[in-house]
Write a protein that holds these residues in place. Structure first.
Motif, mmCIF file in Angstrom:
data_model
loop_
_atom_site.group_PDB
_atom_site.id
_atom_site.type_symbol
_atom_site.label_atom_id
_atom_site.label_comp_id
_atom_site.label_asym_id
_atom_site.label_seq_id
_atom_site.Cartn_x
_atom_site.Cartn_y
_atom_site.Cartn_z
ATOM 1 N N LEU B 9 0.838 -1.205 0.000
ATOM 2 C CA LEU B 9 0.000 0.000 0.000
ATOM 3 C C LEU B 9 0.869 1.249 0.000
ATOM 4 N N ILE B 10 1.893 1.238 0.862
ATOM 5 C CA ILE B 10 2.831 2.368 0.899
ATOM 6 C C ILE B 10 3.504 2.514 -0.459
ATOM 7 N N GLY B 11 3.948 1.376 -1.025
ATOM 8 C CA GLY B 11 4.588 1.389 -2.335
ATOM 9 C C GLY B 11 3.682 1.985 -3.391
ATOM 10 N N LEU B 12 2.421 1.536 -3.412
ATOM 11 C CA LEU B 12 1.461 2.042 -4.392
ATOM 12 C C LEU B 12 1.277 3.543 -4.220
ATOM 13 N N PHE B 13 1.173 3.984 -2.957
ATOM 14 C CA PHE B 13 0.920 5.400 -2.693
ATOM 15 C C PHE B 13 2.081 6.259 -3.202
ATOM 16 N N ILE B 14 3.318 5.863 -2.819
ATOM 17 C CA ILE B 14 4.473 6.681 -3.219
ATOM 18 C C ILE B 14 4.672 6.645 -4.730
ATOM 19 N N THR B 15 4.510 5.439 -5.344
ATOM 20 C CA THR B 15 4.619 5.355 -6.796
ATOM 21 C C THR B 15 3.594 6.276 -7.452
ATOM 22 N N GLY B 16 2.371 6.244 -6.922
ATOM 23 C CA GLY B 16 1.306 7.093 -7.467
ATOM 24 C C GLY B 16 1.674 8.558 -7.367
ATOM 25 N N LEU B 17 2.246 8.918 -6.206
ATOM 26 C CA LEU B 17 2.642 10.305 -5.975
ATOM 27 C C LEU B 17 3.678 10.752 -7.011
ATOM 28 N N PHE B 20 1.983 11.155 -10.389
ATOM 29 C CA PHE B 20 1.168 12.362 -10.399
ATOM 30 C C PHE B 20 2.066 13.590 -10.592
ATOM 31 N N THR B 21 3.145 13.649 -9.790
ATOM 32 C CA THR B 21 4.076 14.776 -9.902
ATOM 33 C C THR B 21 4.672 14.846 -11.300
ATOM 34 N N ALA B 22 4.990 13.682 -11.870
ATOM 35 C CA ALA B 22 5.600 13.667 -13.198
ATOM 36 C C ALA B 22 4.632 14.220 -14.240
ATOM 37 N N VAL B 23 3.355 13.798 -14.153
ATOM 38 C CA VAL B 23 2.383 14.214 -15.173
ATOM 39 C C VAL B 23 2.127 15.717 -15.084
ATOM 40 N N LEU B 248 11.580 6.190 -5.211
ATOM 41 C CA LEU B 248 10.796 5.620 -6.297
ATOM 42 C C LEU B 248 11.086 4.136 -6.445
ATOM 43 N N SER B 249 12.376 3.789 -6.409
ATOM 44 C CA SER B 249 12.713 2.412 -6.735
ATOM 45 C C SER B 249 12.316 1.459 -5.609
ATOM 46 N N ILE B 250 12.456 1.902 -4.359
ATOM 47 C CA ILE B 250 12.021 1.029 -3.261
ATOM 48 C C ILE B 250 10.504 0.831 -3.321
ATOM 49 N N SER B 251 9.744 1.901 -3.617
ATOM 50 C CA SER B 251 8.289 1.720 -3.610
ATOM 51 C C SER B 251 7.832 0.839 -4.774
ATOM 52 N N VAL B 252 8.469 0.979 -5.943
ATOM 53 C CA VAL B 252 8.094 0.090 -7.054
ATOM 54 C C VAL B 252 8.456 -1.364 -6.719
ATOM 55 N N ASN B 253 9.605 -1.545 -6.041
ATOM 56 C CA ASN B 253 9.992 -2.885 -5.609
ATOM 57 C C ASN B 253 8.951 -3.507 -4.688
ATOM 58 N N LEU B 254 8.440 -2.700 -3.764
ATOM 59 C CA LEU B 254 7.434 -3.210 -2.825
ATOM 60 C C LEU B 254 6.201 -3.683 -3.586
ATOM 61 N N VAL B 255 5.779 -2.863 -4.571
ATOM 62 C CA VAL B 255 4.597 -3.242 -5.351
ATOM 63 C C VAL B 255 4.860 -4.526 -6.145
ATOM 64 N N ALA B 256 6.052 -4.584 -6.763
ATOM 65 C CA ALA B 256 6.370 -5.758 -7.590
ATOM 66 C C ALA B 256 6.435 -7.027 -6.742
ATOM 67 N N ASP B 257 7.012 -6.912 -5.528
ATOM 68 C CA ASP B 257 7.061 -8.063 -4.617
ATOM 69 C C ASP B 257 5.660 -8.570 -4.315
ATOM 70 N N TRP B 258 4.748 -7.624 -4.096
ATOM 71 C CA TRP B 258 3.375 -7.993 -3.763
ATOM 72 C C TRP B 258 2.715 -8.711 -4.939
#
Lengths: 319, 272
Positions: B9-17, B20-23, B248-258
């Protein structure tokens, strides 16, 4: 040493040599895939027709690609890597010292990181799921999440600038003693160790865990042997082959890491030489350096396979 | 649908953030990306939250817009890598025979050269523009996707339902896209996360070496390159992109692990 092992070894060495030959073709083609004219790309749009013609002559672009490749390969085989476009110097002579420096750096990084990675892998399997394992996992995950150059600057900022423990630029000269040299390159070594260690340790852990699921491990556990002994006597010997593979696989991070780290610490090695000449579009230098890096990598892989052939007891006793 | 574990969830949130910032980067950034607004290397203050860079541009704005470039290039390269790698990989697994052998050996050959080294070789003759970067990075990386998707698809290609589809007389396209791809998707999605992170690190490294995104455009690797001289004077501006990349990379890793965990439990795999 029996004939089966010997046959496998000969096959593996032949395969390695074939691979290096094919890679030389790939690297040559890699600089030829540009649709249009390499000379134009190197000199840019503002080039005069005369300078274009000169460069084409110098690069041998008037000769068909196959002939150019064969003459390049022939030169390489005789130890002639060609001359640099930018300063007209012999590439082999410029590379010799730098290659030594790069190997010096990479060797020390490997000497420190390989035993450390294996020990940490063993520790984290021993304390699987408990805090030492989790701590090691968290630290290594952070280490692989940051590119090498950023790790270098983080260390440079805190260790070299704030604490003043190590020089921020890795300069070498011949008058330095070994200890002075090691001190000069302590930060680049630290960065390489961290990068390689993280990857290597994670894969060592995975390889060990894989072996730990075998039936003979369960038997050993059911006999009531201590867990550390199960790992040391039963799991570890059986994971030597996968671990050697992991170690060599991770030498790829060393090969790539060395390029970046040398640029950061202004270390006079092959990597910095390569990057400088990519920017200058000095194709002969780039081809030579690329070939050497790839060949080192292929040799490492070949070496790993040879060790795992020799370490495999099933091959020593053919039926 | 089971509940999502907290790390994911944390990973998804930070990745989303980050996405969003990038767009919306140009609207979020407080100053123009290449506008000189202050002194050289001003410390963080109320006006410049993260200070200014080597020629007096606002660092926060540089970071936000740099993130846009880095993330955009990384996503595009991941897409190139995945489309090429997975289609060819699935094709090789379905067709088999000498075509499969040829493709696999070729991939082995490309992978025998460290990716960064090969990219440097190719970039020495190519004009360094963003489309070229995306293509070079994507195609070089597609070899890894090829291996993975070929391995996954070879396992699936021998399943009864695939055999049934073949016997029904479905064409190769149908077998690849309607039978195999849906079942191979989950491991590929998890891998996509890892490839994306690899691309972020890759493009940052190239830019740092001066062979990636060219100035005045901002990107995370370039920001380090521009501010690296400050390090020896104790100015940490060059370290900021490291924090962004690591987060960014830690949060994407968390999502991918899930995602990976979820799929292995779906398959009933022993995940002890």
């Amino acid at each position: 040493m029996n004939s089966l092992v010997l046959k496998l070894l000969v096959q593996r060495v032949a395969l390695g040599l074939l691979l290096i030959f094919l890679v030389s073709i790939m690297i040559f083609l890699g600089t030829q895939i540009l649709p249009g004219d390499v000379a134009q790309a190197i000199l840019g749009q503002t080039a005069t027709p005369e300078s274009l013609a000169n460069l084409r002559e110098e690069l041998g672009l008037n000769v068909p690609p196959l002939e150019r490749y064969l003459s390049w390969l022939g030169g390489v085989l005789q130890g002639d890597l060609g001359t640099s476009l930018t300063n007209g110097r012999d590439i082999g002579a410029s590379i010799a010292d730098r290659l030594g420096n790069t190997l010096f750096l990479a060797m020390w990084a490997a000497i420190i990181s390989v035993p450390l990675a294996i020990i940490l892998g063993l520790v984290s399997v021993l304390y699987r799921g408990r805090w030492p394992d989790k701590l090691i996992s968290a630290v290594t995950l952070s280490a692989i999440s940051v590119p090498e150059f950023m790790m270098s600057y983080i260390l440079m900022y805190y260790v070299a600038v704030q604490l003043g423990w190590a020089p921020s630029v890795a300069m070498l000269n011949d008058r330095m003693s070994l200890l002075d040299k090691l001190h000069a390159i302590s930060l680049p070594i630290a960065v390489l160790v961290m990068v390689v260690l993280a990857h290597m340790m994670r894969m060592t852990r995975a390889a060990l865990l894989n072996v730990m699921q075998s039936a003979y491990i369960e038997t050993a556990e059911l006999k009531g042997i201590r867990r550390s002994l199960v790992i040391w006597r039963h799991a570890f010997p059986n994971s030597i082959a996968p671990i050697v593979n992991v170690v060599m696989l991770n030498m790829a991070y060393l090969v790539v890491g060395v390029v970046v780290v040398e640029v950061v610490f202004v270390y006079p090695g092959m990597g910095q030489y390569l990057v400088d000449h990519v920017a200058k579009r000095d194709v002969p230098v780039v081809q030579a350096c690329g070939l050497i890096f790839a060949a080192v990598y292929i040799f490492l892989n070949m070496f790993a396979d040879i060790v795992s052939i020799l370490a495999n007891p099933r091959l020593r006793h053919p039926k | 649908m089971r509940s999502i574990p907290l790390p994911a969830l944390i990973g998804l949130f930070i990745t989303g953030l980050f996405l969003f910032t990038a767009v919306f980067a140009p609207w979020i950034a407080p100053y123009g990306v290449s506008k000189v607004v202050g002194d050289v290397w001003e410390p963080a203050s109320g006006t410049f939250w993260l200070g200014t860079d080597n020629i007096g541009r606002d660092l926060l704005s540089r970071l936000i817009c740099g993130g846009q470039t880095t993330i955009f290039v990384a996503i595009a390269a991941t897409v190139v890598s995945f489309v090429t790698g997975s289609i060819l990989g699935l094709f090789a697994a379905v067709v088999g025979g000498w075509i499969d052998q040829l493709m696999s050996r070729f991939v082995d050959l490309v992978m025998a050269i460290p990716t960064l080294i090969f990219a440097l070789v190719v970039l020495s003759v190519m004009p360094v523009t963003i489309p070229v970067l995306i293509l070079v990075m994507g195609l070089l990386d597609s070899t890894r996707v090829f291996r993975l998707s070929r391995a996954v698809a070879s396992d699936i290609a021998v399943m009864e339902y695939v055999e049934a589809a073949r016997l029904r007389g479905e064409g190769r396209g149908w077998v690849i896209f309607r039978e195999i791809l849906p079942n191979a998707l989950s491991p590929l999605v998890a891998e996509a996360g890892m490839r994306f992170i690899f691309m972020v690190l890759f493009v940052s490294t190239l830019s740092f070496l001066g062979l990636g995104v060219q100035p005045p455009a901002a990107d995370w690797g370039g920001i380090v390159k521009e501010n690296k001289d400050g390090i020896v004077y104790g100015i940490p501006a060059a370290l900021l992109p490291a924090i962004a990349i690591a987060a960014l990379s830690i949060s994407v890793n968390l999502v991918a692990d899930w995602v990976l965990d979820r799929t292995s439990s779906l398959k009933g795999g022993r995940n002890a």
